[in-house]
Design an enzyme around this catalytic site. Sequence first.
Site: not given
Ligand code: 3PY
Length: 251
Positions: A9-11, A95, A97, A167, A173, A213, A234-235
């Site tokens: 997930n590149w956001k 998600h 967010e 999640e 994050g 994470s 994510g990251g």
């Molecule tokens: C994360 O791991 O930061 C996420 O939100 C993946 O979607």
Amino acid sequence: MRKKVIAGNWKMNKVLSEANGFVDEVVGSVPDSDQVEAIVCAPFPYLSSLVEKTNGTKVHVAAQNMHFEENGAFTGEVSPVMLQDLGVTHVVLGHSERRELFAETDETVNKKTHAAFKHELTPIVCVGETLEQREANQTMDHVASQVKKALEGLSNEQVANTIIAYEPIWAIGTGKTASSEDANEVCAHIRQVIKEVTTEDTSEKVVIQYGGSVKPSNIEELLAQSDIDGALVGGASLEADSFLQLVEAGT
Ligand code: 3PY
């Protein structure tokens, strides 16, 4: 035997040249295995280019959100029809967010889940508790309620083809990860809830990812758990090397 699904997930990250460069690097190196599926969840402006680049490869392209209506006066929104037309195969829905920052609700997630199936998109439905809910022992009830509401009205076949991403919000994050045992306990609970509202056979087919994470150093332990079938990352999904390591761990 469920396959492992690793979704990056590149956001809201990368410019087009970086997105294209990432995919160029990854397509030739993802393992040629039926046991693992690799998905890149990219910002809308890059979807067309990435679908073209991944055509005929083992890499799938997902959107990070969509509207539930097919078209109309919804300035700034993107519809399932548009995603299907581009050749996108998956869409991330609900998600945390989007729930926290963009007023996404269980009701809109449910409408979007139905719209996804109508347009042959596989929904990746995100659920998870806040730190306050975890500390108040509300995790299981909260997650069960999110899952039931998201899946309401779907056929058993559609539920079997839904990907759920558990999640915990406090692990997103923050660098904090749920222990693999704790994460597995919630994922097993999600499977049990799905069994109660559908059938055992359906619940055994659902891919349940863990997210929060996830990185190359903890992926193997997470994937070794009985009810964790992949990760929404994510990251650590932003660099091709680390994304490939995560996918490799699923083989
Ligand atoms: C994360 O791991 O930061 C996420 O939100 C993946 O979607």
